[in-house]
Design a protein around this motif. Sequence first.
Motif, PDB file in Angstrom:
ATOM      1  N   PHE A   1      45.351  39.278  29.130  1.00 26.75           N
ATOM      2  CA  PHE A   1      44.756  38.906  30.410  1.00 26.75           C
ATOM      3  C   PHE A   1      45.651  39.410  31.549  1.00 26.75           C
ATOM      4  N   GLU A   2      45.023  39.922  32.612  1.00 25.65           N
ATOM      5  CA  GLU A   2      45.750  40.372  33.794  1.00 25.65           C
ATOM      6  C   GLU A   2      45.021  39.906  35.044  1.00 25.65           C
ATOM      7  N   LEU A   3      45.711  39.967  36.175  1.00 27.03           N
ATOM      8  CA  LEU A   3      45.125  39.618  37.462  1.00 27.03           C
ATOM      9  C   LEU A   3      45.281  40.796  38.411  1.00 27.03           C
ATOM     10  N   ASP A   4      44.190  41.189  39.077  1.00 29.30           N
ATOM     11  CA  ASP A   4      44.186  42.296  40.038  1.00 29.30           C
ATOM     12  C   ASP A   4      43.735  41.737  41.382  1.00 29.30           C
ATOM     13  N   SER A   5      44.653  41.650  42.328  1.00 30.22           N
ATOM     14  CA  SER A   5      44.338  41.112  43.652  1.00 30.22           C
ATOM     15  C   SER A   5      44.252  42.253  44.653  1.00 30.22           C
ATOM     16  N   PHE A   6      43.054  42.495  45.179  1.00 26.76           N
ATOM     17  CA  PHE A   6      42.847  43.568  46.151  1.00 26.76           C
ATOM     18  C   PHE A   6      43.021  43.015  47.563  1.00 26.76           C
ATOM     19  N   HIS A   7      43.882  43.666  48.349  1.00 29.70           N
ATOM     20  CA  HIS A   7      44.208  43.252  49.713  1.00 29.70           C
ATOM     21  C   HIS A   7      44.980  41.927  49.766  1.00 29.70           C
ATOM     22  N   SER A   8      45.562  41.541  48.657  1.00 35.53           N
ATOM     23  CA  SER A   8      46.382  40.320  48.642  1.00 35.53           C
ATOM     24  C   SER A   8      47.351  40.417  47.466  1.00 35.53           C
TER      25      SER A   8
ATOM     26  N   ASP B   1      38.791  39.900  45.225  1.00 39.64           N
ATOM     27  CA  ASP B   1      38.429  40.829  46.299  1.00 39.64           C
ATOM     28  C   ASP B   1      38.572  40.110  47.626  1.00 39.64           C
ATOM     29  N   SER B   2      39.520  40.562  48.448  1.00 38.83           N
ATOM     30  CA  SER B   2      39.783  39.925  49.746  1.00 38.83           C
ATOM     31  C   SER B   2      39.609  40.935  50.871  1.00 38.83           C
ATOM     32  N   VAL B   3      39.287  40.437  52.045  1.00 41.10           N
ATOM     33  CA  VAL B   3      39.293  41.286  53.226  1.00 41.10           C
ATOM     34  C   VAL B   3      40.744  41.500  53.642  1.00 41.10           C
ATOM     35  N   TRP B   4      40.964  42.549  54.442  1.00 43.22           N
ATOM     36  CA  TRP B   4      42.331  42.874  54.845  1.00 43.22           C
ATOM     37  C   TRP B   4      42.951  41.700  55.590  1.00 43.22           C
ATOM     38  N   GLN B   5      44.102  41.257  55.113  1.00 33.64           N
ATOM     39  CA  GLN B   5      44.872  40.155  55.674  1.00 33.64           C
ATOM     40  C   GLN B   5      44.077  38.840  55.679  1.00 33.64           C
ATOM     41  N   GLY B   6      43.128  38.715  54.733  1.00 31.81           N
ATOM     42  CA  GLY B   6      42.364  37.482  54.618  1.00 31.81           C
ATOM     43  C   GLY B   6      43.194  36.381  53.976  1.00 31.81           C
ATOM     44  N   SER B   7      42.824  35.126  54.246  1.00 33.49           N
ATOM     45  CA  SER B   7      43.591  33.995  53.727  1.00 33.49           C
ATOM     46  C   SER B   7      43.290  33.710  52.262  1.00 33.49           C
ATOM     47  N   LYS B   8      42.067  34.058  51.805  1.00 34.63           N
ATOM     48  CA  LYS B   8      41.705  33.833  50.410  1.00 34.63           C
ATOM     49  C   LYS B   8      40.622  34.826  49.998  1.00 34.63           C
ATOM     50  N   PRO B   9      40.480  35.089  48.697  1.00 37.99           N
ATOM     51  CA  PRO B   9      39.475  36.049  48.249  1.00 37.99           C
ATOM     52  C   PRO B   9      38.057  35.532  48.504  1.00 37.99           C
ATOM     53  N   HIS B  10      37.139  36.458  48.780  1.00 36.32           N
ATOM     54  CA  HIS B  10      35.749  36.073  49.015  1.00 36.32           C
ATOM     55  C   HIS B  10      34.850  36.412  47.822  1.00 36.32           C
ATOM     56  N   HIS B  11      35.376  37.224  46.874  1.00 29.68           N
ATOM     57  CA  HIS B  11      34.653  37.481  45.628  1.00 29.68           C
ATOM     58  C   HIS B  11      35.646  37.481  44.469  1.00 29.68           C
ATOM     59  N   LEU B  12      35.225  36.913  43.345  1.00 31.28           N
ATOM     60  CA  LEU B  12      36.041  36.860  42.136  1.00 31.28           C
ATOM     61  C   LEU B  12      35.223  37.390  40.970  1.00 31.28           C
ATOM     62  N   TYR B  13      35.896  38.110  40.049  1.00 26.68           N
ATOM     63  CA  TYR B  13      35.215  38.675  38.894  1.00 26.68           C
ATOM     64  C   TYR B  13      36.105  38.520  37.660  1.00 26.68           C
ATOM     65  N   LEU B  14      35.465  38.443  36.491  1.00 27.23           N
ATOM     66  CA  LEU B  14      36.158  38.569  35.217  1.00 27.23           C
ATOM     67  C   LEU B  14      35.479  39.680  34.446  1.00 27.23           C
ATOM     68  N   GLY B  15      36.272  40.630  33.933  1.00 26.63           N
ATOM     69  CA  GLY B  15      35.707  41.744  33.201  1.00 26.63           C
ATOM     70  C   GLY B  15      36.485  42.073  31.952  1.00 26.63           C
ATOM     71  N   ARG B  16      35.788  42.648  30.973  1.00 22.56           N
ATOM     72  CA  ARG B  16      36.434  43.162  29.750  1.00 22.56           C
ATOM     73  C   ARG B  16      36.450  44.676  29.838  1.00 22.56           C
ATOM     74  N   LEU B  17      37.634  45.256  29.687  1.00 21.42           N
ATOM     75  CA  LEU B  17      37.795  46.697  29.847  1.00 21.42           C
ATOM     76  C   LEU B  17      36.975  47.460  28.812  1.00 21.42           C
ATOM     77  N   VAL B  18      36.224  48.462  29.314  1.00 21.02           N
ATOM     78  CA  VAL B  18      35.454  49.348  28.443  1.00 21.02           C
ATOM     79  C   VAL B  18      36.094  50.732  28.388  1.00 21.02           C
ATOM     80  N   ALA B  19      36.441  51.291  29.544  1.00 18.66           N
ATOM     81  CA  ALA B  19      37.034  52.635  29.582  1.00 18.66           C
ATOM     82  C   ALA B  19      37.730  52.846  30.914  1.00 18.66           C
ATOM     83  N   THR B  20      38.688  53.758  30.925  1.00 18.60           N
ATOM     84  CA  THR B  20      39.399  54.126  32.149  1.00 18.60           C
ATOM     85  C   THR B  20      38.893  55.470  32.652  1.00 18.60           C
ATOM     86  N   GLY B  21      39.139  55.736  33.933  1.00 20.69           N
ATOM     87  CA  GLY B  21      38.683  56.973  34.557  1.00 20.69           C
ATOM     88  C   GLY B  21      39.553  58.171  34.211  1.00 20.69           C
TER      89      GLY B  21
END
Length: 565
Positions: A106-113, A150-170
Amino acid sequence: MNFQYLIRLVQMHETFRKPELDALANLAGVQIEWLSYSLDSAFAIIRFAPGIDTTAAARTLISRSLLCNAIYELWGAGTDYDELHQDVRKRTEHLWDSYRDVSFRFELDSFHSSRTTEQQREIIETFAYMGFEGPIVMKDPEHQFRVFEDSVWQGSKPHHLYLGRLVATGGRKAMNTYNLKKRKYIATTSMDAELSLITANLAQAAPGKIAYDPFTGTGSFPLACAHFGALVFGSDLDGRSIRGKADKSVASNFEQYGTSALYLGGLVADITNTPLRENALVDCIVCDPPYGVREGLKVLGSNKTSLKEIVLLADGQPAHLQSNYVPPKKPYSFLRMLDDILDFSAARLVTGGRLCMWMPVAGAVDLEEHTEHEALRDAEYEIPRHPALELVAVCTQDFSKWSRRLLTYRRLEERGVDEGTLLEYKAQRLQLIGMGKEEGRKADDLNAFRRKVSGEARVGQRITLLTRFGSTLRGSRTVRRDGSIGLGLVDGWGRASDAEEHFCLVYLLKWVGTAVALGIRSSHARVRTANHTTYPRHLDPLSSPQCLDNARSSELTHEHYAWMK
């Protein structure tokens, strides 16, 4: 189960991302539905058409993408963690037994935070209800799960959250492989690896296809298309850029990357003088044509009668058949060039074939920093059209003071081309061709943006000054609207004539108080000046006899003035 898929996008070249994936989906023969996409977000959600192996389709879609990091099965989404956990249960509870004993991570990816390690651990442990009992493996586990915020730039908290299982990388690793810093043969105008590969994706280069670049230069686009398995060839009006020197050439680049078998060769030609027959024989045409600002556009040919005649050498051989022959060139209109590219492509692309062409948004590109060109950025070029070519994508790359577009066209079936529109286009084209046939016309006459630049201020000539030590001063000379002369010396590198370490102060044009500090160390020189100096026309530093006298006293001689157009 027909999963929805979450794509983790690269947050750059935003206008290129969706067109690239659409092109790759079309190439793979799969249909995708965009459920969520925004230029401001690093996440997109898609769904494949039913009746196919969606996991295999996802791997195929993403494997060669340059603007996608990875694709995931979407196991849950929400605006907060309570909503996310509820959605995870709803979507995937029936799958948990299948993953109970496998290795996972399990990992966590925080965009803009960002999150601390302790915060990440606490968030990941909230998914313990899934009941995974297999070993936790940090390197190469059987399954990788990732929580996205998924957060807006300099937002106080994320506005969207997702959980995904990796299928393939680019396919972003290819960028490192084709990095210009590692490439054997490049020039100042070589397109960078990332944009070359993206262009090849939009052109749908693939095994069994033929790709052509009519402005090949050092071959960045053919290299990118060959990376994806296409047969490639190119042409340029200056064969020296293709041949290179010694062991550095376009062909040597293909040898470097092991794709020589896919390189058909290079031609000395352009789109108005080409040996290619007007048959549908090319699947992809990719090009970054010259913009014609710093140097006037040229095309093969001449307006001088004397240069149209065959010249015989002393041995009776025609000069134009020699390997070192440089053909004459004549001025060319930028708008005519765009139209020629489209007409050339319409005649030689197979049905469904693609043209990917870069063009500036406006004429004020590649000018010097001190040039007064702001007004020229207001007018944009219209996107060129052709009745037989459908415009499928417009991608924009923005710079600080200008921008350019990557236009992608698709060749229509003959029955899909409106005859009335085609006849009207041909009439307009004949008129455009006639505008450029007058004898003695120059690039400034054929290109309105060059005339505008001349009216304001244009760097008409660039300067190289050589001292007796062999060091180099580089600069530019600008004629302003009021008639004054601007002389600016910019940072430059030069090589000394010997390896001694020394430092000297050269007083250049000291009669007007301009001093340039020239430091030479280990056979290299660094030149710096603080500003750009303006002189009255009657004191033009590059024509005044007084200037030349002072130049001689400053270790500069008249013979050392060299001009670069």
